[in-house]
Write an enzyme that holds these catalytic residues in place. Structure first.
Site, PDB file in Angstrom:
ATOM      1  CE  LYS A   1      -3.827   0.010   2.917  1.00 29.27           C
ATOM      2  NZ  LYS A   1      -3.867  -0.806   4.204  1.00 29.27           N
TER       3      LYS A   1
ATOM      4  NE  ARG B   1      -5.313   3.173   3.935  1.00 32.48           N
ATOM      5  CZ  ARG B   1      -5.434   3.783   2.241  1.00 32.48           C
ATOM      6  NH1 ARG B   1      -4.425   4.693   2.050  1.00 32.48           N
ATOM      7  NH2 ARG B   1      -6.611   3.076   1.950  1.00 32.48           N
TER       8      ARG B   1
ATOM      9  N   GLY C   1      -8.499  -6.790   4.743  1.00 33.41           N
ATOM     10  CA  GLY C   1      -9.545  -6.588   5.987  1.00 33.41           C
ATOM     11  C   GLY C   1      -8.502  -7.404   6.610  1.00 33.41           C
TER      12      GLY C   1
ATOM     13  CG  MET D   1      -2.661  -7.337   9.155  1.00 35.44           C
ATOM     14  SD  MET D   1      -0.776  -6.482   8.368  1.00 35.44           S
ATOM     15  CE  MET D   1      -1.418  -6.645   7.112  1.00 35.44           C
TER      16      MET D   1
ATOM     17  NE  ARG E   1      -6.019  -5.120  -2.637  1.00 34.55           N
ATOM     18  CZ  ARG E   1      -6.430  -4.443  -1.734  1.00 34.55           C
ATOM     19  NH1 ARG E   1      -5.720  -4.415  -0.795  1.00 34.55           N
ATOM     20  NH2 ARG E   1      -7.968  -4.003  -1.759  1.00 34.55           N
TER      21      ARG E   1
ATOM     22  CG  HIS F   1     -14.981  -9.850   4.161  1.00 31.61           C
ATOM     23  ND1 HIS F   1     -15.316 -10.513   3.984  1.00 31.61           N
ATOM     24  CD2 HIS F   1     -13.577  -8.972   4.772  1.00 31.61           C
ATOM     25  CE1 HIS F   1     -13.951 -11.579   5.145  1.00 31.61           C
ATOM     26  NE2 HIS F   1     -13.379 -10.948   5.003  1.00 31.61           N
TER      27      HIS F   1
ATOM     28  CB  SER G   1      11.526 -42.733  -9.671  1.00 29.98           C
ATOM     29  OG  SER G   1       9.847 -42.039 -10.105  1.00 29.98           O
TER      30      SER G   1
ATOM     31  CB  CYS H   1       7.056 -41.326  -8.677  1.00 32.79           C
ATOM     32  SG  CYS H   1       7.894 -42.237  -7.408  1.00 32.79           S
TER      33      CYS H   1
ATOM     34  CE1 TYR I   1       9.236 -39.252 -14.198  1.00 37.52           C
ATOM     35  CE2 TYR I   1      10.999 -39.517 -15.273  1.00 37.52           C
ATOM     36  CZ  TYR I   1      10.358 -40.187 -13.940  1.00 37.52           C
ATOM     37  OH  TYR I   1      10.209 -41.817 -13.905  1.00 37.52           O
TER      38      TYR I   1
HETATM   39  P1  ADP Z   1      -8.082  -2.757   3.901  1.00 38.62           P
HETATM   40  O1  ADP Z   1      -5.878  -2.730   3.541  1.00 38.62           O
HETATM   41  O2  ADP Z   1      -8.528  -3.197   4.480  1.00 38.62           O
HETATM   42  O3  ADP Z   1      -8.587  -2.213   2.400  1.00 38.62           O
HETATM   43  P2  ADP Z   1      -7.262   0.366   4.421  1.00 38.62           P
HETATM   44  O4  ADP Z   1      -6.091   0.889   4.769  1.00 38.62           O
HETATM   45  O5  ADP Z   1      -7.211   0.809   3.182  1.00 38.62           O
HETATM   46  O6  ADP Z   1      -7.781  -1.012   4.987  1.00 38.62           O
HETATM   47  O7  ADP Z   1      -8.121   1.493   5.067  1.00 38.62           O
HETATM   48  C1  ADP Z   1     -10.088   1.422   5.197  1.00 38.62           C
HETATM   49  C2  ADP Z   1     -10.447   1.843   4.036  1.00 38.62           C
HETATM   50  O8  ADP Z   1     -10.388   3.668   4.532  1.00 38.62           O
HETATM   51  C3  ADP Z   1     -10.508   1.947   2.399  1.00 38.62           C
HETATM   52  O9  ADP Z   1     -12.089   2.094   2.213  1.00 38.62           O
HETATM   53  C4  ADP Z   1      -9.413   3.575   2.752  1.00 38.62           C
HETATM   54  O10 ADP Z   1      -9.983   3.829   1.317  1.00 38.62           O
HETATM   55  C5  ADP Z   1      -9.987   4.429   4.307  1.00 38.62           C
HETATM   56  N1  ADP Z   1      -9.691   5.756   3.735  1.00 38.62           N
HETATM   57  C6  ADP Z   1      -7.865   5.106   4.471  1.00 38.62           C
HETATM   58  N2  ADP Z   1      -7.401   6.367   4.581  1.00 38.62           N
HETATM   59  C7  ADP Z   1      -8.266   7.106   4.551  1.00 38.62           C
HETATM   60  C8  ADP Z   1      -7.705   8.140   3.674  1.00 38.62           C
HETATM   61  N3  ADP Z   1      -7.065   9.135   4.233  1.00 38.62           N
HETATM   62  N4  ADP Z   1      -8.888   9.014   3.798  1.00 38.62           N
HETATM   63  C9  ADP Z   1     -10.964   9.043   3.455  1.00 38.62           C
HETATM   64  N5  ADP Z   1     -10.347   6.979   3.424  1.00 38.62           N
HETATM   65  C10 ADP Z   1      -9.535   6.269   3.866  1.00 38.62           C
HETATM   66 MG    MG Z   2      -7.996  -0.551   0.931  1.00 32.62          MG
END
Ligand code: ADP
Ligand code: MG
Ligand code: MG
Length: 910
Positions: free
Chosen positions: A32, A103, A112, A114, A376, A490, A798, A865, A885
């Site tokens: 990220k 984040r 989701g 972490m 990503r 999710h 083998s 094998c 193989y």
């Molecule tokens: P995950 O890795 O679980 O997707 P994120 O860190 O991407 O968690 O964040 C969870 C949510 O919060 C996402 O929908 C993201 O877009 C939103 N979010 C994160 N940072 C910001 C920010 N600076 N401003 C607005 N929304 C945010």
């Molecule tokens: Mg995210």
């Protein structure tokens, strides 16, 4: 601590079209963080912020909170200052406040798994300032209540304690909604939101005996630590283990200026994909919500709207929403905010071209301004993976080599599973329609809780919506069905990632968790009832639906062609029956690497003759019984040779300990005694004589052939006669006779002599000949050490890496299940060595065996094998050690073919 001394820079900033990091720095900045930096640098509007590196997480795990906070303090304060400058606001200020998000983000995306905290920096004073500054009191208090709720959950640990408990904050929200007679969060008044903040804080005090922290800097430090901690949370650990990601990777922490999708009707938030993650279709798609923030879209609290008009119309069709209702209540972003849509569309094209892969993006619109919050490489199903790879070649974005290297061989597995039989689908009774969230066919029994999926062999997990805690159960279930949530919920995202059939957002379902029932189509379904899901159409079907083998055409065929183009190491299959042999041949197997003859003896009419053979007192008696088995074996071999049509077939002589064939129940023993005209007692004695203390190391493999050469004789005769019979029919057969469990040179020679003498005798009788070879399975460690000697006589090796692993580690395969899970959990073993070849130890023996064998016979044919022959990292090892193989089970043949091609490609790249 070595780590600490090495670290020079702990914080990397980004924003305002600049960045200290870039997309290549995923290991350090997390996926990220690296992509936020990259996007910022190429001019995409990203809220400014900074990334605390994964090294700091490792440092934290080693040294603890105090030292780490001291180490990052200065750099973080400086970075916050630079964000303040860009945003022209001040963190913690009560007049012109800057809010932050904190984040998580590991080097690979773990959606989701972490934690993240939004709207950080609010307290009772700052909220008033924010309301004034934005002239939007409702927004300020909405942000505050979201903050207290998220911070309470993530940092203060206020999560539900058991699965029937609801989230303490959600409970407060639900109670207030009920009291006020409203349904949506957006209907709360400012006073309601104020009440919520008050009640939330009271709940915190009640549970923890501590006030909610009001100092923004304290909030920040604690949130950073909480994100580091989430790397070692239960969900994250499960996800990491599932994918084999090591614990020492750690997560980065991204601190970023907040942008707000919850500022009113000209604001919103959403997620989008540059292509369809389920099918791979080249169609921009996504979902968004007006006046919403963060996870609202994913959490399924409101029905999300589609980003594109076409997507919106497709959705309306499935959801049975009329065009009029769609335009009024659920318009696409393309229709509602055409300018924003155009801009987003531009970025999605730019990002896909930049990364040369399908992107999964998050965006937020704050009062008519678009911000991109994440990009990503998107998770996708096996089918989408294959289609996108081929399409990207056709579009000239990537080369054939790159496309092939991008394939995750294990994910091909999804394409090899049965699909619904179209004939059976015609009669299916559809009880409801949901969204086709992740393709596939699933039939199973209903369960309502993720931790109860194991109740049935085939379960369908039915939920109102899923949450990250449910991952383990989702992985075990055959299919997933949710009542709420869209294509980016999710459930949908996770299901596509793990290639699980999923139907989401089936609004017609009325689910009652307490009662463990669901009401739909005028009928009540209970836990244990059978339903079927069609993940490609979104149909939910009553009862079971028949399935059939998938057809491997189209883009899948293209990938296989590419694999053949680049692979040099061949792929064979382990097959004991003509049916398995032909399935594997259809999947592209270039021969059989292992036919286990013992499986043929377990069938009803054969086991009797086998038992007579085993229990016979004399050679004569044994030969009599073997004569009964001969025609049956011959027939088996004819079938297999026929299926393989001239491709080589390696047949292993009898291997397992004999006690596996004798009965242990009294009635069957008696039957056997009668048939053999001997007393029950003498049968009992014989059977007990076969008992061994450690059968895995006992009288088995070529040790049987040494004691009873007549078994080797019969099996050889069956093989040679079968080949001669087919020759008459004009079908070529290439038998390779394999002697199991050889540990000494003379053991091999003794068996080889029996085989060659028998073959000569048959040739003499028939006045005809065929070519055949005699080799050995290398599975006793000693054999690898004297491989140069064995190779004087053996035509091929083998590697039987199942037994070789067992004997090298000294782990009994039959008993390892008792302790291996502990080893994996404690990290003492990284993988189960019976699944993933242990290159460090067992691999050395393989290497020695090959090198010494070929020192005698440079052209010695070598294969593997064991189970490892179908596991991609082990396949690469086999390639790197010069094997001719690998051989694996039929359904893994395509996987091994791609893995073999990838190994060859990687070798040329290095
Ligand atoms: P995950 O890795 O679980 O997707 P994120 O860190 O991407 O968690 O964040 C969870 C949510 O919060 C996402 O929908 C993201 O877009 C939103 N979010 C994160 N940072 C910001 C920010 N600076 N401003 C607005 N929304 C945010
Ligand atoms: Mg995210
Ligand atoms: Mg073996």
């Amino acid at each position: 601590m070595e780590v600490v001394e090495k670290i020079k820079k702990r914080v990397y900033t980004f924003g305002n079209k600049k960045a200290e990091g870039n997309s290549k720095m995923k290991n350090l900045l997390g996926g990220k963080g690296a992509n936020l930096a990259e996007m910022s640098a190429i001019g995409i509007p990203v809220p400014p912020g900074f990334t605390i590196t994964t090294e700091v997480c490792t440092e934290y795990n080693a040294l603890g909170k105090g030292i780490v906070l001291a180490n990052i303090k200065k750099e973080v304060e400086k970075a916050v200052l630079s964000v303040e400058k860009i945003m022209n606001a001040k963190f913690g200020d009560s007049e012109n406040p800057l809010l932050l998000s904190v984040r998580s983000g590991a080097r690979v995306s773990m959606p989701g798994m972490m934690d993240t905290v939004l709207n950080l920096g609010l307290n009772d004073k700052v909220v008033v300032g924010l309301a004034k500054k934005t002239n939007n009191e409702r927004f300020a208090w909405d942000s505050y209540r979201r903050f207290v709720q998220m911070y309470g959950g993530v940092v203060l640990g206020m999560k539900p304690k058991s699965k029937t408990d609801i989230d303490p904050f959600e409970e407060i929200i639900e109670n207030l909604k009920e009291k006020r007679g409203i349904q949506l969060d957006t209907e709360f008044t400012v006073q309601d939101l104020k009440d919520l903040v008050f009640d939330f804080k009271k709940a915190v005090y009640h549970r923890l005996g501590k006030e909610f922290p009001s100092n923004p800097w304290d909030q920040l430090w604690m949130a950073i630590i909480a994100v580091f901690d989430s790397w070692n949370g239960k969900r994250a650990i499960y996800y990491r283990n599932m994918h084999g990601y090591p614990a020492d990777w750690g997560t980065a922490v991204n601190v970023q200026a907040m942008v707000f999708g919850n500022m009113g009707l000209n604001s919103g938030t959403g997620v989008c994909f540059t292509r369809d993650a389920g099918t791979g279709e080249d169609m921009f798609n996504g979902e968004y919500l007006i006046n919403a923030q963060g996870e609202d879209v994913v959490a399924g609290v409101r029905t999300p709207q589609q980003v594109t008009k076409l997507g919106s119309q497709r959705w309306a069709d499935l959801a049975q929403v009329t065009e009029k209702l769609r335009i009024n209540n659920y318009p696409s972003l393309e229709e509602l905010m055409p300018e924003i849509f155009d801009e987003l569309n531009e970025y999605q094209q730019l990002l896909e071209e930049h990364y040369k892969d399908m992107q999964d993006m998050e965006f937020t619109i704050q009062e008519g301004k678009l911000w991109i919050l994440q990009t990503r490489n998107g998770k996708r199903t096996g089918a989408a993976m294959v289609k996108i790879a081929i399409d990207l070649i056709k579009e000239g974005l990537i080369s054939e080599e790159e496309a092939l290297l991008r394939i995750d061989p294990n994910k091909l597995d999804e394409l090899l599973h049965p699909v619904f039989d179209p004939n059976a689908l015609k009669d299916a009774h559809i009880i409801a329609q949901g969204l086709p969230a992740s393709p596939g066919a699933a039939t199973g029994q209903i369960v309502f809780f993720a931790d109860e999926v194991a109740k049935f062999k085939n379960s369908i997990l039915v939920r109102i919506e899923t949450s990250p805690e449910d991952l383990e159960g989702m992985n075990l279930a055959k299919g997933i069905l949710t009542a709420r949530g869209g294509m980016t919920s999710h459930a949908a995202v996770v299901a596509r990632g793990i290639g699980k059939c999923c139907v989401s957002g089936a609004g017609a379902l009325k689910i009652d968790y307490k009662d463990r029932s669901m009401f739909v189509d005028g009928k009540e379904y209970h836990e244990g009832d059978w339903i079927s899901l069609n993940g490609s159409t979104g149909n939910i079907i009553d009862g079971k639906v028949a399935t059939k083998e998938p057809e491997l055409t189209g883009e899948f065929g293209d990938i296989m062609e590419l694999a053949d183009k680049f692979a040099t190491m061949k792929v064979r299959t382990n097959a004991d029956t003509p049916k398995d042999a032909s399935i594997a041949k259809n999947f592209g197997a270039e021969g059989i690497g292992l036919t286990r003859t013992e499986h043929m003896f377990f069938e009803v009419d054969r086991i009797k003759a086998m038992r007579e053979m085993i229990l016979a007192d004399t050679v004569k008696g044994r030969k009599l019984a073997l004569a009964k088995l001969l025609p049956m074996q011959r027939e088996d071999f004819e079938g297999i040779f026929k299926a393989m049509q001239g491709l080589p077939v390696t047949i292993r002589l009898l291997d397992p300990p004999l006690h596996e064939f004798v009965p242990h129940q009294l009635a069957t023993l008696k039957e056997l005694a009668d048939e053999m005209h001997i007393s029950l007692d003498s049968v009992k004695v014989k059977v007990s004589e076969l008992e061994e203390f450690n059968p895995m190391l006992g009288h088995r493999g070529c040790r049987l052939g040494t004691t009873y050469p007549e078994i080797t004789e019969m099996q050889t005769r069956a093989i040679i006669e079968a080949a001669l019979n087919l020759k008459k029919e004009g079908i070529e057969a290439k038998p390779e006779i394999m002697i199991p469990l050889v540990g000494t040179f003379d053991e091999f020679v003794f068996q080889e002599n029996v085989i060659r003498e028998t073959a000569e005798a048959v040739f003499e009788e028939r006045q005809d000949k065929i070519d055949f070879s005699v080799g050995t399975m290398i599975e006793v460690p000693r054999a690898t050490l004297i491989a140069d000697k064995i190779a004087e006589r053996a035509d091929f090796f083998s590697f039987g890496t199942n037994d070789l692993t067992q004997m090298t580690y000294g782990y009994s395969r039959d008993d390892a299940g008792k302790f291996l899970p502990d080893y994996l959990e404690k990290g003492i073993l990284k993988n189960d060595p019976f699944e993933v070849l242990d290159q460090e130890g067992v691999g050395q023996l393989v290497h020695i065996g090959i090198t010494r064998g070929r020192s005698t016979k440079p052209n010695l044919k070598v294969g593997i094998c064991g189970e490892h022959g179908g596991e991609p990292s082990s396949v690469a090892f086999c390639y790197n050690n010069g094997m001719d193989y690998v051989s694996c089970s039929p359904y893994r043949v395509p996987i091994a073919r791609v893995a073999s091609a990838q190994a060859a490609l990687k070798a040329t790249l290095n």
